[in-house]
Each structure stands twice: as C-alpha cells, then as structure tokens.
Design a protein around this motif. Structure first.
Motif, PDB file in Angstrom:
ATOM      1  N   GLY A 170       3.775  14.203  -9.676  1.00 47.38           N
ATOM      2  CA  GLY A 170       4.890  15.148  -9.664  1.00 47.38           C
ATOM      3  C   GLY A 170       5.515  15.388  -8.315  1.00 47.38           C
ATOM      4  O   GLY A 170       6.399  16.230  -8.180  1.00 47.38           O
ATOM      5  N   SER A 171       5.095  14.642  -7.283  1.00 45.14           N
ATOM      6  CA  SER A 171       5.665  14.808  -5.949  1.00 45.14           C
ATOM      7  C   SER A 171       6.592  13.635  -5.639  1.00 45.14           C
ATOM      8  O   SER A 171       6.151  12.484  -5.582  1.00 45.14           O
ATOM      9  N   PHE A 172       7.881  13.942  -5.437  1.00 46.26           N
ATOM     10  CA  PHE A 172       8.879  12.900  -5.214  1.00 46.26           C
ATOM     11  C   PHE A 172       9.441  12.933  -3.791  1.00 46.26           C
ATOM     12  O   PHE A 172      10.465  12.314  -3.521  1.00 46.26           O
ATOM     13  N   ASP A 173       8.785  13.627  -2.902  1.00 47.47           N
ATOM     14  CA  ASP A 173       9.252  13.726  -1.515  1.00 47.47           C
ATOM     15  C   ASP A 173       9.351  12.339  -0.879  1.00 47.47           C
ATOM     16  O   ASP A 173       8.370  11.596  -0.825  1.00 47.47           O
ATOM     17  N   GLY A 174      10.530  12.005  -0.408  1.00 46.94           N
ATOM     18  CA  GLY A 174      10.743  10.732   0.282  1.00 46.94           C
ATOM     19  C   GLY A 174      10.861   9.531  -0.629  1.00 46.94           C
ATOM     20  O   GLY A 174      11.086   8.412  -0.147  1.00 46.94           O
ATOM     21  N   ALA A 175      10.758   9.723  -1.936  1.00 47.29           N
ATOM     22  CA  ALA A 175      10.736   8.581  -2.861  1.00 47.29           C
ATOM     23  C   ALA A 175      12.078   7.856  -2.894  1.00 47.29           C
ATOM     24  O   ALA A 175      12.130   6.620  -2.889  1.00 47.29           O
ATOM     25  N   ARG A 176      13.180   8.611  -2.930  1.00 46.72           N
ATOM     26  CA  ARG A 176      14.493   7.954  -3.006  1.00 46.72           C
ATOM     27  C   ARG A 176      14.739   7.062  -1.790  1.00 46.72           C
ATOM     28  O   ARG A 176      15.113   5.889  -1.930  1.00 46.72           O
TER      29      ARG A 176
ATOM     30  N   PHE B  57      12.609   5.798   0.245  1.00 47.21           N
ATOM     31  CA  PHE B  57      11.654   4.687   0.287  1.00 47.21           C
ATOM     32  C   PHE B  57      12.098   3.550  -0.616  1.00 47.21           C
ATOM     33  O   PHE B  57      12.181   2.392  -0.174  1.00 47.21           O
ATOM     34  N   PHE B  58      12.403   3.841  -1.881  1.00 46.45           N
ATOM     35  CA  PHE B  58      12.717   2.769  -2.821  1.00 46.45           C
ATOM     36  C   PHE B  58      14.114   2.191  -2.605  1.00 46.45           C
ATOM     37  O   PHE B  58      14.333   0.996  -2.859  1.00 46.45           O
ATOM     38  N   GLU B  59      15.047   2.977  -2.124  1.00 45.51           N
ATOM     39  CA  GLU B  59      16.356   2.420  -1.793  1.00 45.51           C
ATOM     40  C   GLU B  59      16.237   1.467  -0.606  1.00 45.51           C
ATOM     41  O   GLU B  59      16.919   0.427  -0.568  1.00 45.51           O
TER      42      GLU B  59
ATOM     43  N   ASP C 295      11.569  -1.718  -8.360  1.00 41.88           N
ATOM     44  CA  ASP C 295      12.171  -0.673  -7.540  1.00 41.88           C
ATOM     45  C   ASP C 295      13.316   0.034  -8.267  1.00 41.88           C
ATOM     46  O   ASP C 295      13.517   1.242  -8.098  1.00 41.88           O
ATOM     47  N   HIS C 296      14.068  -0.699  -9.081  1.00 40.08           N
ATOM     48  CA  HIS C 296      15.092  -0.046  -9.894  1.00 40.08           C
ATOM     49  C   HIS C 296      14.445   0.912 -10.898  1.00 40.08           C
ATOM     50  O   HIS C 296      14.963   2.010 -11.147  1.00 40.08           O
ATOM     51  N   TYR C 297      13.330   0.499 -11.462  1.00 37.45           N
ATOM     52  CA  TYR C 297      12.645   1.374 -12.416  1.00 37.45           C
ATOM     53  C   TYR C 297      12.153   2.650 -11.724  1.00 37.45           C
ATOM     54  O   TYR C 297      12.275   3.753 -12.269  1.00 37.45           O
ATOM     55  N   ALA C 298      11.605   2.485 -10.527  1.00 30.27           N
ATOM     56  CA  ALA C 298      11.154   3.656  -9.764  1.00 30.27           C
ATOM     57  C   ALA C 298      12.325   4.581  -9.443  1.00 30.27           C
ATOM     58  O   ALA C 298      12.207   5.810  -9.536  1.00 30.27           O
TER      59      ALA C 298
ATOM     60  N   TYR D  41       0.841  -1.206   0.000  1.00 31.81           N
ATOM     61  CA  TYR D  41       0.000   0.000   0.000  1.00 31.81           C
ATOM     62  C   TYR D  41       0.874   1.253   0.000  1.00 31.81           C
ATOM     63  O   TYR D  41       0.634   2.202  -0.761  1.00 31.81           O
ATOM     64  N   ARG D  42       1.887   1.272   0.864  1.00 29.37           N
ATOM     65  CA  ARG D  42       2.767   2.444   0.934  1.00 29.37           C
ATOM     66  C   ARG D  42       3.491   2.659  -0.394  1.00 29.37           C
ATOM     67  O   ARG D  42       3.684   3.809  -0.829  1.00 29.37           O
ATOM     68  N   LYS D  43       3.862   1.562  -1.043  1.00 31.59           N
ATOM     69  CA  LYS D  43       4.535   1.680  -2.346  1.00 31.59           C
ATOM     70  C   LYS D  43       3.596   2.278  -3.387  1.00 31.59           C
ATOM     71  O   LYS D  43       3.992   3.166  -4.161  1.00 31.59           O
ATOM     72  N   GLN D  44       2.353   1.817  -3.411  1.00 32.86           N
ATOM     73  CA  GLN D  44       1.395   2.348  -4.384  1.00 32.86           C
ATOM     74  C   GLN D  44       1.081   3.823  -4.109  1.00 32.86           C
ATOM     75  O   GLN D  44       0.917   4.608  -5.049  1.00 32.86           O
ATOM     76  N   ALA D  45       1.010   4.186  -2.853  1.00 31.86           N
ATOM     77  CA  ALA D  45       0.776   5.593  -2.504  1.00 31.86           C
ATOM     78  C   ALA D  45       1.938   6.461  -2.964  1.00 31.86           C
ATOM     79  O   ALA D  45       1.745   7.572  -3.486  1.00 31.86           O
ATOM     80  N   MET D  46       3.170   5.959  -2.813  1.00 32.43           N
ATOM     81  CA  MET D  46       4.349   6.703  -3.252  1.00 32.43           C
ATOM     82  C   MET D  46       4.364   6.855  -4.769  1.00 32.43           C
ATOM     83  O   MET D  46       4.654   7.931  -5.310  1.00 32.43           O
TER      84      MET D  46
END
Length: 262
Positions: free
Chosen positions: A190-196, A198-200, A215-218, A178-183
C-alpha cells in the motif's frame, strides 16, 4: 553445449576426424609428429569453442522468446533442456525455467523448482546465479501474497548483492532489479511513494518488450492508486497489445473490466 546432443555429436566427430587427418599421414610416413600433434590439439580446441558459441547462440534465441513475451514457447524449450540437463547445467536451466513459470503466472510451480536446486558454485558465476535465485524467489513469494517472506528474501537479496564480487556478471542490472522488486513489494503493502518516478524512469531505458510490459502494468497500478482511471486504462491497453502470453495480459484484462464497472 552439453544441453544440445546434436552439437555434442557433431563437435566430437569433427574434432576426432580432423585430428586424425592431421596426425595420421606423418605418422604413417614415420615423420616427426610434434607439429602435427600441436595442430591437432589446436583443431580440437577450435572445435570446442566454435560449438560452444553455437550453443550460446541457441540459448540466446530461447531467451529472446521470453523477452518478446512468447513465454509458452520459452517454457517448452526450457522444459526440454531440463530433461537433458546434467550436473553443472541443472542449476541455470532450473533458474531460467522458473522465470518462465513466473511470467506465465505460475509462481507456485516456479517456487517448487527454486526449492530443489543443486548447490551454487563459488566465484562470480555462482554469485550471479544466487542473485537470480534471490530475485525469482522473492517474486514468487510476493505473487503468492506472502509479503513477510518476500521481504526476508529481499533482505537476503540485498546482502548477497553487497557481497557479490565487483565483476559479477550483470551486477548492475541485478541491482536495478532489486530496487524494482523492493518498490513492487512496497506497492503490494500500500505504499506508492516514489513509484511513479521510478517506473517512468525505468520505462525510458527498457530494452525488451517484457520489461516494458511489466513497467506499464506497474504504472497502471500507480495511476489507479492516484485516482487517474484514464491513464491507468492507457497503460493497461499497452499491456493488452504487447503482453503476448504473459500473466500481465489476463491481469490487465481483469483490471480493465473493474475500471469499466467503476
């Protein structure tokens, strides 16, 4: 086991033959058959559980195809299973097949399946299936660009997750999903806050090739947004090398082409 006709037939024949072999001799000798009847019943139970175990092993092997990014093989297997599915098996088969269509890059086809599901059963099993439905539907809507509807589905996903019994199967993994889909929805807007971060973090614990590729694609998307074309290209190269026949490969190839142009 109902999905595999050969297992059904062999299970039935072995159960009947074994039960008859246990009960018939004392019956013919006019002996008390209480104990033989009990043994025959236990034999039938053992047969049922053993062949159910074999069926689960087969299904796990099919699921491994998806996790290994061999999606066309996975979809072919589940399309066969759908043709055999009856009653209680239709729902999980359609949900799993929709996941295959999504990974092939056919969200509209997946959505058609998801809109034609039987009722969800009650209890923890039903709650787990509903969460899969929420996740897959939200993914389809996001991939199709209907972000408002995807957000509405994610809100219901969150509510269903909160309402799910504590011992719902794979509840913790579903919460992470769920958290991944929300991100990903935030990134699509257009909002990338916290994305790096999270996916790392996700990449460190990924257990399957499928999740690593996603996750590499993200992260390629995040890196490009941050202006790091070289890092983005490295993540895309990973996707191209390990993505099998998922939609990520064609998408990564197009992004690589755009990077070269720019």
């Amino acid at each position: 086991m109902k999905l595999y006709r050969d297992l059904n037939i062999v299970s039935f024949l072995l159960a009947v033959a074994g039960a008859v072999a246990i009960v018939l001799p004392p019956t013919l000798r006019d002996q008390n058959i209480l104990l033989p009847s009990l043994l025959a019943f236990l034999w039938i139970v053992v047969c049922v559980f053993f062949f159910q175990w074999l069926a689960v092993k087969r299904l796990n092997k099919v699921m491994a195809l998806l996790n290994e990014c061999r999606v066309k093989e996975y979809v072919a297997q589940y399309e066969k299973l759908l043709a055999r599915a009856r009653r209680k098996t239709v729902l999980p088969v359609k949900l799993n097949l929709s996941a295959g269509y999504i990974e092939l890059g056919h969200p509209r086809k997946a959505l058609e399946l998801l809109r034609d599901l039987p009722d969800f059963p009650k209890g923890r099993g039903g709650a787990a299936l509903r969460l899969v439905y929420d996740n897959n539907t939200a993914v389809c809507l996001r991939m199709l660009g209907d972000l408002d509807m995807a957000e509405a589905l994610l809100n219901r996903y969150q509510a269903d997750l909160a309402a799910a019994p504590e011992k719902t199967p794979q509840r913790a993994q579903t919460a992470t999903q769920y958290r991944k889909q929300a991100m990903l929805l935030n990134m699509a807007r257009g909002s990338f806050d916290g994305a790096r971060v999270f996916f790392e973090t996700e990449l460190q614990t990924d257990a399957t090739a499928r999740s690593r590729v996603a996750d590499h694609y993200a992260l390629a998307w995040v890196s490009l947004q941050e202006g790091s074309k070289d890092e983005s290209a490295r993540h895309l190269e990973y996707v191209l090398a390990h993505g099998g026949d998922t939609w990520y490969v064609s998408a990564a190839r197009e992004r690589m082409r755009q990077l070269r142009i720019k």
